[in-house]
Write an enzyme that holds these catalytic residues in place. Structure first.
Site, mmCIF file in Angstrom:
data_model
loop_
_atom_site.group_PDB
_atom_site.id
_atom_site.type_symbol
_atom_site.label_atom_id
_atom_site.label_comp_id
_atom_site.label_asym_id
_atom_site.label_seq_id
_atom_site.Cartn_x
_atom_site.Cartn_y
_atom_site.Cartn_z
ATOM 1 C CB SER A 45 -0.946 -0.188 1.224
ATOM 2 O OG SER A 45 -0.500 0.176 2.199
ATOM 3 C CE LYS A 104 -3.095 2.390 5.190
ATOM 4 N NZ LYS A 104 -2.783 1.090 3.631
#
Length: 443
Positions: A45, A104
């Site tokens: 990701s 993230k």
């Protein structure tokens, strides 16, 4: 004895003070970012910035208000953070991963307005160039934050996204993240030196606005490679199916319906194929929304329920793909519609074909006899309407039987008109028999 005990206690206290000093120094060095912590990362990701597997040096984030009074730490846009909360625990457990937190990038901080539109991130109304993302124009909404939905980040929260936007689970699915849940971070100011070589040149990211990124030829090649792996014939590209897919895509966006039954518009795939001047025996469609390149669409397509069965259907031999850009609920969107179709031979039974051939022989055998009735002037004068109708029926049935037999012997599907003929032949046969009885009695 007391002196020795006091000396021993003194040494113990010295060691305690030394350990406390070392710990405080280590603690302070981590707070200032001089010492880092090796944090394990796993998954794709955060590509291309972080590896899929390995350890990455992070600074520890101390949210404790007492520490913040003396050595304040701030999270800024662009920072990469590791955060942990109940949601991350649940999601990682579903994925069978040992990690407890998500990694993230911070895209919005308290007070920021965020909107995802047309594949781009808009921060406080300005479209963002993001060189750290894996692909340009790759950001799309999801369950918590939908496309063209503007949200404002409240105090104590951040809005996070993965750099590999099309596969990342982030604020778009799990919502905003509270600052207190952050454990580690990498300031954006320290990233370029270590990770910048992996980033893209984003100077042309806006050039693709309002255009499709999709390469149909490459996509068909990927599909056909998969079919070959499964010992199936390749799909042939059919421009008329491309047009029918475009017509369906237009209706999907207009009526906000992606159901093949088309309950709102009433405009189904067969209607689109007819308008495109195309027909076939078996057909199906598969729509998806989003801005994909060929490889991305293929990968995403193959993860959809039922997609493999759809693609590997041996009955399909032609395909058309439309990438149609329009608006859905006043929000720019691209819908990719695949139309597949194929021909399945009917394989009529020998007895069925023979019965139609026998019927044709019988009709031909009686045609001349009923035709000769016109030669008898007195009889024909009294019964001309019935005689004419009898001969008309026989001629009509012979013409229809000839076409039906020819179609069946060629193992071709009957046309819609020919199928109607078969259904109506029982009625014609009954009328023919009634006329025969009347005319025989009149002799």
């Amino acid at each position: 004895m007391e002196y020795k005990l006091l000396r021993f206690i003194g040494k113990i206290l010295q060691l305690v003070f030394l350990a406390a000093f070392i710990f405080a120094g280590w603690y302070a060095l981590q707070m200032f970012g001089i010492l880092t912590v090796q944090v394990p990362v796993s998954g794709a990701s955060m590509l291309p910035t972080l590896p899929e597997e390995g350890y990455v040096p992070f600074q520890r984030f101390f949210f404790d208000e007492r520490v913040q009074k003396f050595i304040p730490q701030r999270i800024h846009r662009g920072d990469i953070v590791v955060f942990e909360n109940d949601t991350t625990h649940v999601e990682l457990e579903k994925q069978h991963k040992d990690a407890s937190g998500f990694v993230k990038r911070v895209v919005g901080v308290a007070g920021d307005s965020i909107e995802i539109r047309d594949g781009y991130v808009f921060l406080n109304g300005e479209k963002q160039g993001e060189p750290y993302t894996l692909k340009p124009r790759s950001t799309f909404g999801s369950t918590e934050v939908q496309d063209c939905e503007q949200i404002r980040v409240p105090e104590g929260s951040i809005f996070v996204l993965g750099d590999n936007r099309k596969i990342s689970m982030d604020s778009r699915q799990i919502g905003l993240v509270q600052t207190k849940d952050i454990q580690y971070y990498i300031p954006f100011t320290k990233q370029e030196e270590e990770f910048g070589i992996r980033w893209r040149d984003d100077s042309h990211d806006f050039d693709s606005e309002d255009t499709s990124l999709f390469n149909t030829t490459k996509f068909i090649a990927l599909l056909n490679n998969k079919r070959e792996e499964n010992h199936l014939d390749k799909l042939t590209y059919q421009p008329k199916l491309e047009y029918s897919a475009k017509l369906r895509a237009r209706a999907m966006l207009k009526y906000d319906e992606f159901d093949a039954a088309a309950p709102k518009s009433g405009y189904r795939m067969k209607d689109a194929m007819k308008d495109a001047g195309y027909s076939n025996i078996t057909y199906g469609e598969f729509p998806m929304t989003g801005y994909y390149d060929a490889q991305e669409l293929y990968d995403s397509f193959m993860q959809q329920p039922g997609a493999a069965e759809f693609l590997l259907n041996k009955d399909y031999d032609e395909i058309g793909v439309s990438t149609f850009i329009g608006e859905l609920n006043h929000c720019p969107v691209q819908v990719v519609v695949q139309h597949l179709a194929g021909y399945i031979p009917p394989d009529y039974g020998a007895e069925e074909v023979q019965s139609w051939k026998d019927g044709l022989v019988r009709l031909r055998g009686i045609q001349s006899g009923w035709g000769k009735l016109k030669e008898y002037e007195e009889y024909y004068g009294k019964n001309h309407a019935e005689v004419d109708r009898m001969n008309e029926i026989i001629a009509l049935r012979i013409a229809r039987f000839e076409k039906i037999v020819s179609r069946m012997e060629s193992n071709q599907w009957l046309t819609q008109e020919e199928s109607v003929w078969i259904k109506s032949d029982t009625e014609l046969s009954g009328e023919q028999n009634r006329l025969a009885d009347l005319l025989n009695e009149a002799r």
